[in-house]
Design an enzyme around this catalytic site. Structure first.
Site, PDB file in Angstrom:
ATOM      1  CG  ASN A   1       6.325   0.082   8.181  1.00  0.00           C
ATOM      2  OD1 ASN A   1       6.872   0.690   9.080  1.00  0.00           O
ATOM      3  ND2 ASN A   1       5.134  -0.472   8.325  1.00  0.00           N
TER       4      ASN A   1
ATOM      5  CG  HIS B   1       7.676   0.372  13.307  1.00  0.00           C
ATOM      6  ND1 HIS B   1       6.851  -0.125  14.288  1.00  0.00           N
ATOM      7  CD2 HIS B   1       6.938   0.387  12.179  1.00  0.00           C
ATOM      8  CE1 HIS B   1       5.663  -0.388  13.776  1.00  0.00           C
ATOM      9  NE2 HIS B   1       5.700  -0.092  12.487  1.00  0.00           N
TER      10      HIS B   1
ATOM     11  CB  SER C   1       5.329   2.117  23.145  1.00  0.00           C
ATOM     12  OG  SER C   1       6.695   2.132  22.805  1.00  0.00           O
TER      13      SER C   1
ATOM     14  CB  ILE D   1       2.896   6.231   8.714  1.00  0.00           C
ATOM     15  CG1 ILE D   1       2.223   7.303   9.566  1.00  0.00           C
ATOM     16  CG2 ILE D   1       2.347   4.852   9.070  1.00  0.00           C
ATOM     17  CD1 ILE D   1       0.733   7.472   9.280  1.00  0.00           C
TER      18      ILE D   1
END
Length: 323
Positions: free
Chosen positions: A130, A185, A159, A128
């Site tokens: 970032n 992302h 999405s 997950i």
């Protein structure tokens, strides 16, 4: 005896704790192994103990018992897991953009990727942290694992935000909408409008037939999907529910060998001319991770957007010396 499903979590902050809670609430997994940095300047041992206790106190309300294991910072213990979720990060660094955590998360990941790999982990990573595409690439490069066994949550979350925005714009249930954000992302992601459909009927056709309902501003809807996380962050200084659920949905797809299709971050191997790093395209997810990558006939505009998004991921990888 039946098979015991073991799931590990690295990082029990906002998102990691919600991943754990969602797993036990949905009855996914039989044993949950949780780790945190428990020494040095960032000793989170008390936080980890608190989360394990709180989860244990909730088990009476959950579908079935889950063995909860506090592993401290002994990351090698996660090597016996079927799936490991990486949720290690510092969300305050991403208050303006997801690149804000670039140096923190990639340095942090170095403390656990090798120990877990060296201990013989052969399950599936779901990451997950970032920038998601960069960290997924780092896990691949440092672990030496089969890249199909490494999945970034990527634009699965974005999405979902796009479907939610489309649902608000049209009044249709988001479960009946097929719509994907693709690429990084991050701020360079884009909506694949040419592939959007409602119950299988293409958006372009519906726009001709019902312009009053489907004549919405695509740019505005796409912006809502791209920046939805910052609306959340502005109000509570974190995002937690949706991204945790996106990760848990991937865990379920792996644990149940579902062959579930969703956009997520995977290794580019010549896709649309790109290779050597992770970013999001629609993938088929099963017990061994990414089983297949699906490709659309992207419009010329979408292809340029994808390539621009890939360029941003590669620039971040160059900044940390991984490309």
């Amino acid at each position: 005896m039946g098979t015991v499903t073991k799931i590990g979590i690295v990082g029990m902050g906002h998102v990691g704790a919600h991943v754990a809670n969602s797993l036990v609430l949905q009855g996914i997994g039989d044993e949950l192994y949780m780790t945190e940095q428990c020494s040095g300047d960032e000793d989170h041992s008390a936080k980890l103990a608190a989360e394990v206790q709180d989860l244990g106190d909730s088990l009476a309300f959950c579908p079935h018992n889950v063995a909860l294991v506090n592993c401290g910072d002994d990351y090698a213990r996660l090597a016996e897991c079927d799936v490991i979720v990486n949720a290690a990060g510092k969300v305050s660094l991403a208050s303006k953009n997801r690149d804000g955590e670039l140096f923190y998360t990639t340095e942090t990941a170095k403390t656990f990727i090798k120990p877990i790999a060296d201990a013989g982990f052969d399950g599936v990573w779901i990451t997950i942290s970032n920038p998601c595409d960069v960290v997924a690439t780092e896990i691949w490069k440092l672990s030496g694992m089969d890249p199909n066994r490494i999945i970034g949550t990527g634009t699965a979350l974005d999405s979902s935000r796009l479907k939610y925005a489309l649902s608000r714009a049209t009044g249709y249930d988001q479960h009946s909408i097929c719509a994907y954000m693709l690429g990084e992302h991050g701020s360079s992601m884009f909506a694949a409008w040419s592939a959007v459909n409602f119950g299988g009927k293409p958006l372009a056709q519906l726009r001709e037939e019902q312009p009053e309902r489907f004549g919405f501003d695509e740019a505005q809807v796409e912006q809502e999907a791209r920046h939805g996380g910052y609306v959340t962050y502005a109000g509570k200084q974190c995002t937690e529910f949706a991204v945790a659920d996106a990760a848990v949905r991937l865990v379920r797809a792996v644990a149940s060998n579902e062959h579930y299709i969703t956009p997520c971050s995977t290794l580019m191997t010549g896709d649309y001319g790109e290779s050597g790093f992770f970013t999001s395209l629609p993938c088929v997810i099963g017990a061994n991770g990414v089983e297949e990558v699906l490709h659309f006939d992207l419009s010329d505009t979408e292809l340029r957007e994808f390539q621009a998004s890939c360029a941003h991921v590669k620039e971040n990888l160059r900044r940390i010396g991984l490309l």
